[in-house]
Design a protein around this motif. Structure first.
Motif, PDB file in Angstrom:
ATOM      1  N   LEU A  75       9.837   3.549   5.581  1.00 57.80           N
ATOM      2  CA  LEU A  75       8.891   2.725   4.828  1.00 57.80           C
ATOM      3  C   LEU A  75       9.422   1.330   4.504  1.00 57.80           C
ATOM      4  CD1 LEU A  75       7.415   5.375   2.371  1.00 57.80           C
ATOM      5  CD2 LEU A  75       6.305   4.356   4.360  1.00 57.80           C
ATOM      6  N   LEU A  76      10.720   1.241   4.260  1.00 62.52           N
ATOM      7  CA  LEU A  76      11.295  -0.059   3.941  1.00 62.52           C
ATOM      8  C   LEU A  76      11.712  -0.761   5.224  1.00 62.52           C
ATOM      9  CD1 LEU A  76      13.634   0.868   0.945  1.00 62.52           C
ATOM     10  CD2 LEU A  76      11.257   0.168   0.895  1.00 62.52           C
ATOM     11  N   GLU A 104       0.830  -1.214   0.000  1.00 64.21           N
ATOM     12  CA  GLU A 104       0.000   0.000   0.000  1.00 64.21           C
ATOM     13  C   GLU A 104       0.861   1.260   0.000  1.00 64.21           C
ATOM     14  OE1 GLU A 104      -3.374   0.069  -0.226  1.00 64.21           O
ATOM     15  OE2 GLU A 104      -3.090  -2.080  -0.566  1.00 64.21           O
ATOM     16  N   THR A 105       2.097   1.143   0.475  1.00 58.76           N
ATOM     17  CA  THR A 105       2.961   2.333   0.525  1.00 58.76           C
ATOM     18  C   THR A 105       3.871   2.436  -0.701  1.00 58.76           C
ATOM     19  OG1 THR A 105       4.753   1.238   1.741  1.00 58.76           O
ATOM     20  CG2 THR A 105       2.997   2.234   3.055  1.00 58.76           C
ATOM     21  N   ASP A 134       2.604 -12.014  -6.262  1.00 64.54           N
ATOM     22  CA  ASP A 134       1.375 -12.288  -5.513  1.00 64.54           C
ATOM     23  C   ASP A 134       1.119 -11.210  -4.450  1.00 64.54           C
ATOM     24  OD1 ASP A 134       0.702 -14.604  -6.923  1.00 64.54           O
ATOM     25  OD2 ASP A 134       2.033 -15.826  -5.694  1.00 64.54           O
ATOM     26  N   GLY A 135       1.403  -9.967  -4.820  1.00 67.06           N
ATOM     27  CA  GLY A 135       1.113  -8.850  -3.919  1.00 67.06           C
ATOM     28  C   GLY A 135       2.213  -8.508  -2.929  1.00 67.06           C
ATOM     29  N   TYR A 136       3.273  -9.297  -2.888  1.00 66.35           N
ATOM     30  CA  TYR A 136       4.363  -9.013  -1.953  1.00 66.35           C
ATOM     31  C   TYR A 136       5.522  -8.318  -2.671  1.00 66.35           C
ATOM     32  CZ  TYR A 136       1.998 -12.113   1.321  1.00 66.35           C
ATOM     33  OH  TYR A 136       1.080 -12.678   2.151  1.00 66.35           O
ATOM     34  N   ILE A 174       6.942   5.616  -2.504  1.00 63.41           N
ATOM     35  CA  ILE A 174       8.342   5.585  -2.930  1.00 63.41           C
ATOM     36  C   ILE A 174       8.451   5.557  -4.456  1.00 63.41           C
ATOM     37  CG2 ILE A 174       9.122   4.437  -0.816  1.00 63.41           C
ATOM     38  CD1 ILE A 174       9.520   1.889  -2.686  1.00 63.41           C
ATOM     39  N   ALA A 175       7.329   5.838  -5.135  1.00 67.33           N
ATOM     40  CA  ALA A 175       7.305   5.681  -6.594  1.00 67.33           C
ATOM     41  C   ALA A 175       8.392   6.494  -7.293  1.00 67.33           C
ATOM     42  CB  ALA A 175       5.925   6.035  -7.138  1.00 67.33           C
ATOM     43  N   THR A 176       8.477   7.785  -6.979  1.00 72.26           N
ATOM     44  CA  THR A 176       9.446   8.587  -7.736  1.00 72.26           C
ATOM     45  C   THR A 176      10.884   8.151  -7.441  1.00 72.26           C
ATOM     46  OG1 THR A 176       9.237  10.318  -6.063  1.00 72.26           O
ATOM     47  CG2 THR A 176       7.996  10.615  -8.085  1.00 72.26           C
ATOM     48  N   THR A 177      11.161   7.790  -6.188  1.00 70.86           N
ATOM     49  CA  THR A 177      12.511   7.315  -5.868  1.00 70.86           C
ATOM     50  C   THR A 177      12.799   6.001  -6.580  1.00 70.86           C
ATOM     51  OG1 THR A 177      12.241   8.289  -3.676  1.00 70.86           O
ATOM     52  CG2 THR A 177      14.101   6.804  -3.977  1.00 70.86           C
TER      53      THR A 177
END
Lengths: 335, 335
Positions: free
Chosen positions: B258-259, B195-196, B239-241, B200-203
């Motif tokens: 976040l990580l 979900e998070t 599978d979503g992970y 971190i998409a741009t990074t």
């Protein structure tokens, strides 16, 4: 009032709809990765025809030549009107309406074609570099003109004595009257703190680059095919300021707390100008619509794209604007 | 213990370094836009040679044929060992070490080549679909084998009586001893709440797609050229992970909150296996390194890529692993 000739040399380009996949890499860099590019002026507008990309030379370098990329031949310079605080105008209107009589009409009279780019923050009037002398000569009576260069604003005057202005301006005031289209969508003009741009990155990427891909997890796509609505989405990142123009359907995909409008809930309707692609040489197109809007003191944003022009007027004014345009199209041009 | 044959038909592909720009559009869709794709198994690993992309058939459909895309000819099936709670093994080691003797060695003995993909969550053993009968025959003594199909796990037994296992397994235990490389970077194996992922998409986009573009706003790039370090970054969404393997230099670009790693501050060193690209037919490569690691009870992640294999061992064990590998390469193969 002051008129600034900004320190950007711009190119006006278009990317074909099915060529966008080839430009995702440079465009995402230009939108999201500010530490990887020196581009300071970037605008991307999706219309049903194509994607119009206006960007400075640093940004333009990122776009590889391709059959999917059309580049207008000129270098364009953005002009920006700065009112010096003293509200000399009694108008409450915003957008191109404020500059219709002082900038747009005089340039049309002098046969200068303009490419308009309204944003949340301001209105950029793009003119061809080759027309600059005429522009300065035309506007220097009304404005203090400054040319920005490496962060400094230098006053300019027209040195070019050879520039001969058209004395009989009336002639230029009778341009082709183009057909107009008034789609049903409601639009918002928004901004956000550029620091929060990463927070909307996946949504913005989805809307900009994948809106024509089918969604796998929903069965509803009937709204996408609403023939009375137009596909129109505009993003710009200019000198660090973000501006977004989108319809309410796209807006619902974004988190409500990050995007803001000048007055909450302000909605706009669109008038698209042009039945055939307008090209870049005809002048007076913006004047034709901004003049009567100014006469009625109706606010308007104005976004030119590679093929057509788009005016946004307040929702509550759309009926009178429609009537006005209808009237303009039925009457023979004043002789 | 249970062995699951997962319900994914995988392709192993590579994208050339300078071809990545052509695949940014589909790859970003596969990584970030889960509602636009049915792909459930996706892995992208950058190495100095290329980008290895392992993905299921739904994902593979997104990749347009191109001179920059190499596709290994086989369909690969991922196997996954599930320990049923009762810790039959006394080993504290994690990763391929746990399955070295029960899965990897027996498959090597039967001349089955494997493609390993360790993630934060588990270790996938990819085998070619055509080898499945041999795989089942080989492992059915040690494991309860289940084949997953549309959410159900069905017990399987080898029906194929024609499968003849190699009786003299010793023969297969003498593969080519490949050169190894031990770069200086320290790696972390991490995950995050899917979900998070947008946060971190741009990074992540920056690191995955633009790490070879010059940065415009910094003058420091000397660290990028450290010849003793290797470029290696792996992202998977299975599978979503989410699983991420990156060195500490890349890690510093991500928000620390976040990580997460399994135990904070756990660092790994890499052993790259192969002087020339390894290909996909040779067997016993994983066994060659996982066997002695298992003997010493040293944990190891193992990530195969299109050209080379990569083992990650705990930083504190790297000296003994280096000695062990050195010894293995000096000694003639046991006869």
């Amino acid at each position: 009032m002051d008129l600034h000739i900004l320190d950007h040399k711009l190119r006006v380009t278009s990317i074909s709809k099915n060529g966008l996949v080839n430009f995702t890499h440079p465009l995402i860099k230009l939108i999201f990765l500010r530490n990887r590019t020196r581009c300071k002026f970037f605008s991307l507008t999706e219309t049903p025809e194509n994607y119009t990309v206006v960007l400075d030379e640093e940004g333009f370098k990122e776009l590889e030549p391709s059959e999917h990329l059309k580049v207008e031949g000129s270098i364009w310079l953005p002009l920006n009107v700065v009112s010096n605080g003293n509200a000399s105008s009694s108008s409450q209107a915003v957008g191109v309406t404020k500059i219709a009589k002082s900038v747009i009409a005089p340039l049309a009279q002098q046969h200068v074609s303009v490419f308009m780019l309204s944003t949340y923050q301001t209105d950029f009037i793009l003119v061809k570099e080759k027309d600059l002398s005429v522009v300065i000569r035309t506007l220097e009576e009304e404005f203090n003109i400054y040319r920005e260069f490496e962060g400094e604003s230098v006053p300019v005057h027209c040195q070019d004595v050879s520039v001969c202005l058209h004395k009989n301006g009336k002639e230029a005031l009778q341009p082709t009257v183009h057909p107009v289209l008034i789609p049903q969508n409601q639009f918002c003009v928004m901004s956000l703190d550029p620091e929060t741009l990463p927070s909307i990155a996946t949504t913005l990427i989805d809307v900009l680059f994948y809106s024509s891909s089918p969604k796998e997890d929903t069965s509803s796509s009937s709204a996408d095919q609403d023939i009375n609505c137009i596909k129109f989405f505009s993003f710009s990142l200019i000198d660090g300021y973000v501006s977004l123009v989108m319809d309410t359907k796209a807006q619902r995909q974004f988190p409500a707390d990050l995007l803001f409008t000048s007055s909450s809930g302000e909605l706009w309707r669109m008038v698209r100008i042009g039945g055939q692609p307008l090209g870049f040489d005809e002048c007076g197109i913006v004047a034709q619509i901004s003049q009567p809007l100014a006469d009625s003191d109706i606010s308007a944003y104005y976004i030119s794209t590679f093929s057509f022009d788009h005016a946004l007027v307040p929702e509550e004014d759309i009926v009178s604007v429609r009537d006005m345009l209808h009237h303009q199209r039925k009457e023979p041009a004043a002789s």
